[in-house]
Scaffold this motif. Structure first.
Motif, short mmCIF file in Angstrom:
data_model
loop_
_atom_site.label_atom_id
_atom_site.label_comp_id
_atom_site.label_asym_id
_atom_site.label_seq_id
_atom_site.Cartn_x
_atom_site.Cartn_y
_atom_site.Cartn_z
N ASP A 130 -3.95 8.75 -6.52
CA ASP A 130 -3.90 9.89 -7.46
C ASP A 130 -3.01 10.88 -7.06
OD1 ASP A 130 -5.68 8.55 -9.23
OD2 ASP A 130 -7.80 9.53 -8.30
N PRO A 168 -1.81 6.05 -12.35
CA PRO A 168 -3.07 7.12 -11.88
C PRO A 168 -2.95 8.24 -13.06
CG PRO A 168 -1.36 7.00 -10.15
CD PRO A 168 -0.72 6.23 -11.27
N ALA A 205 0.10 -2.89 -6.22
CA ALA A 205 -1.02 -2.96 -7.20
C ALA A 205 -1.41 -1.69 -7.57
CB ALA A 205 -2.07 -4.08 -6.93
N SER A 206 -1.52 -0.70 -6.82
CA SER A 206 -2.25 0.56 -7.29
C SER A 206 -1.57 1.88 -6.73
CB SER A 206 -3.63 0.67 -7.06
OG SER A 206 -3.78 0.57 -5.74
N LEU A 233 1.64 -3.37 -10.76
CA LEU A 233 0.76 -2.49 -11.22
C LEU A 233 -0.09 -2.65 -12.36
CD1 LEU A 233 3.19 0.73 -10.83
CD2 LEU A 233 1.28 0.26 -9.68
N ARG A 234 -1.31 -2.33 -12.44
CA ARG A 234 -2.20 -2.71 -13.70
C ARG A 234 -2.32 -1.37 -14.26
NH1 ARG A 234 -4.07 -7.78 -14.19
NH2 ARG A 234 -3.83 -9.19 -12.39
N ALA A 235 -2.26 -0.29 -13.78
CA ALA A 235 -2.58 1.05 -14.53
C ALA A 235 -1.52 2.15 -13.64
CB ALA A 235 -3.93 1.36 -14.34
N ASN A 251 5.68 -5.19 -14.57
CA ASN A 251 4.42 -5.01 -13.93
C ASN A 251 3.29 -5.82 -14.50
OD1 ASN A 251 4.22 -3.08 -11.35
ND2 ASN A 251 5.96 -2.25 -12.90
N GLU A 263 0.77 -1.18 -0.09
CA GLU A 263 0.01 -0.18 -0.12
C GLU A 263 0.81 0.94 -0.07
OE1 GLU A 263 -3.54 2.06 2.65
OE2 GLU A 263 -2.52 0.09 3.32
#
Length: 439
Positions: free
Chosen positions: A121, A143, A117-118, A139-141, A160, A96
């Motif tokens: 913003d 921000p 994973a994220s 990571l899948r994306a 990733n 996190e």
């Protein structure tokens, strides 16, 4: 490196930098005796899981390293350190990244080799952000707010779980050095390059390992002897996530790159290493070649550091520039971007001969749509522009106000234009540089 005894005895009073490796599970309270001077705190290689709420007492702290610890969450207290610019938490177990953990003056963020994973913003609301290393996460994306990071120059997102590159990323005006291999959208291209490699193999058992020549992020380079008496260089890949990404991506790019006078070529692929490691045999570069510059420092962030007493004759600067432009054009024609075109990855002989190495950040152009491929090539061109700018400065120190030096600086500015569509291609640069008459 410092010791706890030094810290506790007061021997470090007035120190600007503190490095502690002592199996720490918590920050020693004596660190706060350095509150009025400490700027760089390195706590890597300990057993820390969190940082104390009192950390902002270190009101001059600009840099903190906490790699190889046990953090599972980026500590929120970092966001309350008003002067903090560089945060390095490589190789932890971080899942996190709270928005509150990002310092307001954040310039350089290293979260390589974690489990993220994220991202929040809030990362896109750090206007000074210049360098971000995120390789080896989940990571899948990214921000979408990072489209506002107009100062971002270096980004490592290799290894990733990204299915594509966002278009806004490749439109950033200063983005220059991008590594994105080892993601699902590119893995197939890398696998094919490895499977179809035209190189012969060389058995480990037939090599005489003679000396360690150097070590990089992705591997060790040895001088080796062959049964026929020849001496070569052998790079043995480490087989783990590096700051650039996966060694297998670098290996695939080396195989795809082929042969060019401005590149350090691969001659054979290693087979039968006792540890199962991959490796490449390359020519042994002569002692007349030396590294053009040192890597970026904490202060320079994204720009290389040159020796102060290292002016170059304009003829040598032009030779290096021409060789690198031609090598880049060759890589682009072979379907690759380099991703890390820097002076610290270039060997030169002082007379204009140069060789580009280190394919750790390279990527396959066929893995992205044609419009994105054009933008990726333009990133490499911007990197070349940075190099041309530096070469012009070095040549100017040796021979100020020469016409070739002015031409070099003018080409650099064309490469550095914020709109990637306005930059020349590597082919166009190679032709333009070849046309500059030497003094």
């Amino acid at each position: 490196m410092n010791s706890l005894d030094q810290l506790r005895s007061g021997a470090l009073v007035g120190a600007q930098r503190l490095t502690l490796r002592a199996g720490l599970r918590e920050l020693p309270p004596e660190v706060y005796t350095l509150a009025d001077t400490l700027e760089v705190l390195d706590l890597s290689g300990n057993a820390l899981e969190d940082l104390p709420n009192e950390l902002p007492r270190l009101h001059r702290l600009r840099v903190i390293f906490c790699s190889d610890n046990r953090f599972t969450r980026l500590p929120e207290v970092l966001g309350r350190c008003a002067a903090l610019e560089m945060v390095g938490f490589k190789a932890n177990q971080i899942v996190e990244v709270p928005a509150a953990a990002l310092p307001p003056r954040l310039r350089w963020l290293i979260l390589t080799d974690n489990r993220i994973a994220s991202l929040p913003d809030e990362l896109g609301r750090r206007p000074r952000l210049q360098k971000v290393a995120l390789a080896g996460n989940r990571l899948r994306a990214l921000p979408a707010t990072m489209a506002a990071c107009e100062r971002l120059e270096l980004l490592r997102i290799s290894a990733n779980q990204l299915d594509a590159l966002p278009d806004w990323l490749l439109a950033l005006p200063r983005l220059t050095w991008l590594a994105h291999g080892g993601n699902p959208f590119s893995a197939g291209h890398e696998a094919r390059a490895l499977a179809q490699a035209p190189l012969p193999t060389q058995a480990w058992q037939q090599l005489e390992v003679q000396a360690l020549l150097g070590e990089g992020a992705s591997g060790h380079i040895h001088r080796v002897g062959l049964p026929d008496g020849r001496q070569l260089a052998l790079k043995v890949f480490k087989g783990e996530v590096t700051s650039d990404g996966l060694p297998s991506t670098e290996l695939a790019a080396c195989l795809q790159a082929g042969t060019h006078a401005g590149l350090i070529p691969a001659l054979a692929r290693l087979a039968g290493h006792p540890g199962g490691a991959d490796g490449l045999l390359m020519p042994l570069i002569g002692p007349e070649f030396r590294v053009l510059a040192g890597p970026p420092s904490l202060a320079s962030c994204t720009r290389d550091v040159y020796a102060l007493a290292q002016p170059l004759p304009i003829s040598a600067a032009l030779g290096i520039a021409s060789s690198m432009a031609a090598a880049l054009a060759h890589l682009h024609a072979r379907g690759l971007t380099h991703g890390d075109l820097y002076a610290h990855n270039i060997l030169h002989d002082g007379q204009g001969q140069a060789r580009l190495g280190d394919f750790g950040a390279a990527s396959f152009l066929a893995a992205v749509p044609a419009a994105q491929a054009a933008r990726l090539r333009a990133l490499d061109v911007r990197a070349l522009g940075c190099l041309l700018e530096e070469l012009a400065e070095l040549a100017g120190a040796a021979s100020p106000r020469t016409a070739p030096g002015h031409a070099l600086a003018t080409l650099a500015q064309r490469c550095l234009q914020p709109d990637a569509r306005q930059r020349p291609t590597a082919d166009e640069l190679a032709l333009a540089l070849a046309a500059i008459p030497p003094v």
